[in-house]
Design a protein around this motif. Structure first.
Motif, mmCIF file in Angstrom:
data_model
loop_
_atom_site.group_PDB
_atom_site.id
_atom_site.type_symbol
_atom_site.label_atom_id
_atom_site.label_comp_id
_atom_site.label_asym_id
_atom_site.label_seq_id
_atom_site.Cartn_x
_atom_site.Cartn_y
_atom_site.Cartn_z
ATOM 1 N N VAL A 58 40.922 33.171 43.808
ATOM 2 C CA VAL A 58 41.180 31.750 44.090
ATOM 3 C C VAL A 58 40.913 31.438 45.566
ATOM 4 C CG1 VAL A 58 42.977 29.972 44.184
ATOM 5 C CG2 VAL A 58 42.719 31.384 42.137
ATOM 6 N N SER A 59 41.233 32.359 46.460
ATOM 7 C CA SER A 59 40.944 32.106 47.880
ATOM 8 C C SER A 59 39.444 32.012 48.133
ATOM 9 C CB SER A 59 41.574 33.186 48.769
ATOM 10 O OG SER A 59 40.848 34.398 48.703
ATOM 11 N N GLU A 60 38.656 32.738 47.347
ATOM 12 C CA GLU A 60 37.201 32.692 47.466
ATOM 13 C C GLU A 60 36.599 31.499 46.712
ATOM 14 O OE1 GLU A 60 35.094 35.011 49.178
ATOM 15 O OE2 GLU A 60 37.040 35.459 50.091
ATOM 16 N N ASN A 61 37.331 30.968 45.724
ATOM 17 C CA ASN A 61 36.874 29.861 44.873
ATOM 18 C C ASN A 61 38.021 28.876 44.684
ATOM 19 O OD1 ASN A 61 34.184 31.065 43.766
ATOM 20 N ND2 ASN A 61 35.704 32.677 43.471
ATOM 21 N N PRO A 62 38.369 28.098 45.712
ATOM 22 C CA PRO A 62 39.546 27.222 45.627
ATOM 23 C C PRO A 62 39.543 26.266 44.431
ATOM 24 C CG PRO A 62 38.746 27.331 47.877
ATOM 25 C CD PRO A 62 37.735 28.039 47.027
ATOM 26 N N ARG A 63 38.375 25.880 43.955
ATOM 27 C CA ARG A 63 38.331 24.967 42.802
ATOM 28 C C ARG A 63 38.893 25.609 41.537
ATOM 29 N NH1 ARG A 63 33.958 27.680 41.463
ATOM 30 N NH2 ARG A 63 32.303 27.102 40.093
ATOM 31 N N MET A 64 39.113 26.922 41.558
ATOM 32 C CA MET A 64 39.663 27.644 40.409
ATOM 33 C C MET A 64 41.176 27.805 40.484
ATOM 34 S SD MET A 64 37.358 28.514 38.213
ATOM 35 C CE MET A 64 36.050 27.320 38.397
ATOM 36 N N SER A 65 41.817 27.137 41.420
ATOM 37 C CA SER A 65 43.264 27.321 41.619
ATOM 38 C C SER A 65 44.088 26.957 40.383
ATOM 39 C CB SER A 65 43.754 26.528 42.830
ATOM 40 O OG SER A 65 43.576 25.151 42.625
ATOM 41 N N SER A 66 43.587 26.081 39.550
ATOM 42 C CA SER A 66 44.308 25.732 38.316
ATOM 43 C C SER A 66 43.638 26.360 37.094
ATOM 44 C CB SER A 66 44.384 24.217 38.156
ATOM 45 O OG SER A 66 43.079 23.673 38.024
ATOM 46 N N GLY A 67 42.801 27.357 37.337
ATOM 47 C CA GLY A 67 42.050 27.979 36.246
ATOM 48 C C GLY A 67 42.897 28.853 35.342
ATOM 49 N N ASN A 68 42.411 28.982 34.125
ATOM 50 C CA ASN A 68 43.026 29.874 33.150
ATOM 51 C C ASN A 68 42.277 31.203 33.178
ATOM 52 O OD1 ASN A 68 44.740 27.813 32.014
ATOM 53 N ND2 ASN A 68 42.894 26.987 31.075
ATOM 54 N N CYS A 69 42.997 32.286 33.132
ATOM 55 C CA CYS A 69 42.360 33.595 33.064
ATOM 56 C C CYS A 69 41.865 33.796 31.637
ATOM 57 C CB CYS A 69 43.350 34.699 33.435
ATOM 58 S SG CYS A 69 42.624 36.338 33.333
ATOM 59 N N VAL A 70 40.549 33.977 31.487
ATOM 60 C CA VAL A 70 39.991 34.208 30.158
ATOM 61 C C VAL A 70 39.559 35.659 29.969
ATOM 62 C CG1 VAL A 70 39.339 31.813 29.765
ATOM 63 C CG2 VAL A 70 37.699 33.359 30.832
ATOM 64 N N PHE A 71 39.504 36.414 31.081
ATOM 65 C CA PHE A 71 39.185 37.837 30.981
ATOM 66 C C PHE A 71 39.684 38.558 32.226
ATOM 67 C CE2 PHE A 71 36.531 41.582 31.667
ATOM 68 C CZ PHE A 71 36.676 42.209 30.448
ATOM 69 N N PHE A 72 40.299 39.722 32.015
ATOM 70 C CA PHE A 72 40.701 40.578 33.126
ATOM 71 C C PHE A 72 40.653 42.018 32.655
ATOM 72 C CE2 PHE A 72 44.139 42.981 35.313
ATOM 73 C CZ PHE A 72 43.562 43.008 36.578
ATOM 74 N N THR A 73 40.053 42.865 33.461
ATOM 75 C CA THR A 73 40.100 44.290 33.210
ATOM 76 C C THR A 73 40.284 45.013 34.530
ATOM 77 O OG1 THR A 73 39.048 46.178 32.102
ATOM 78 C CG2 THR A 73 37.589 44.664 33.280
ATOM 79 N N LEU A 74 41.044 46.083 34.496
ATOM 80 C CA LEU A 74 41.293 46.948 35.629
ATOM 81 C C LEU A 74 41.280 48.368 35.091
ATOM 82 C CD1 LEU A 74 42.236 47.259 38.661
ATOM 83 C CD2 LEU A 74 44.567 47.244 37.749
ATOM 84 N N GLU A 75 40.258 49.108 35.472
ATOM 85 C CA GLU A 75 40.060 50.451 34.918
ATOM 86 C C GLU A 75 39.860 51.455 36.046
ATOM 87 O OE1 GLU A 75 40.185 51.024 31.669
ATOM 88 O OE2 GLU A 75 40.274 48.916 31.096
ATOM 89 N N PRO A 76 40.230 52.716 35.815
ATOM 90 C CA PRO A 76 39.931 53.737 36.812
ATOM 91 C C PRO A 76 38.431 53.749 37.105
ATOM 92 C CG PRO A 76 41.442 54.610 35.186
ATOM 93 C CD PRO A 76 40.975 53.271 34.675
ATOM 94 N N ASN A 77 38.066 53.900 38.350
ATOM 95 C CA ASN A 77 36.670 53.830 38.768
ATOM 96 C C ASN A 77 36.026 55.223 38.694
ATOM 97 O OD1 ASN A 77 34.329 52.706 39.760
ATOM 98 N ND2 ASN A 77 34.922 52.912 41.894
ATOM 99 N N ARG A 78 35.901 55.709 37.490
ATOM 100 C CA ARG A 78 35.257 57.004 37.251
ATOM 101 C C ARG A 78 34.630 56.993 35.865
ATOM 102 N NH1 ARG A 78 40.757 57.921 36.325
ATOM 103 N NH2 ARG A 78 41.175 58.761 34.271
ATOM 104 N N LEU A 79 33.713 57.895 35.667
ATOM 105 C CA LEU A 79 33.075 58.033 34.346
ATOM 106 C C LEU A 79 33.597 59.266 33.652
ATOM 107 C CD1 LEU A 79 29.386 57.153 35.213
ATOM 108 C CD2 LEU A 79 31.095 55.716 34.126
#
Length: 79
Positions: A58-79
């Motif tokens: 949101v700090s990088e895209n202020p127009r998204m401050s009222s946005g809905n999260c439609v996707f989020f993923t957080l995964e270990p950064n390894r293969l």
């Protein structure tokens, strides 16, 4: 905690411990997807990390401050 977007040639050691993708949508006004790597601080929860990344996006895209999260993923950064 810091978040950063990495390039394909960045070494694994220079990247964060986790890779993330977050998409926000403001109906009728647009959508944005951001991604990067992050190393959460010791003891941080998935929710803590989500909130910090949401604040970052949101700090990088202020127009998204009222946005809905439609996707989020957080995964270990390894293969």
């Amino acid at each position: 905690m810091t978040s950063q977007t990495t390039t394909a040639d960045a070494s694994a050691a220079a990247q964060g411990s986790h890779m993330w993708v977050l998409t926000l949508k403001v109906p009728g006004r647009g959508m944005t997807t951001s991604h990067g790597t992050v190393t959460p601080p010791a003891g941080a929860t998935r929710h803590d990390t989500f909130r910090r990344l949401l604040d970052y996006v949101v700090s990088e895209n202020p127009r998204m401050s009222s946005g809905n999260c439609v996707f989020f993923t957080l995964e270990p950064n390894r293969l």
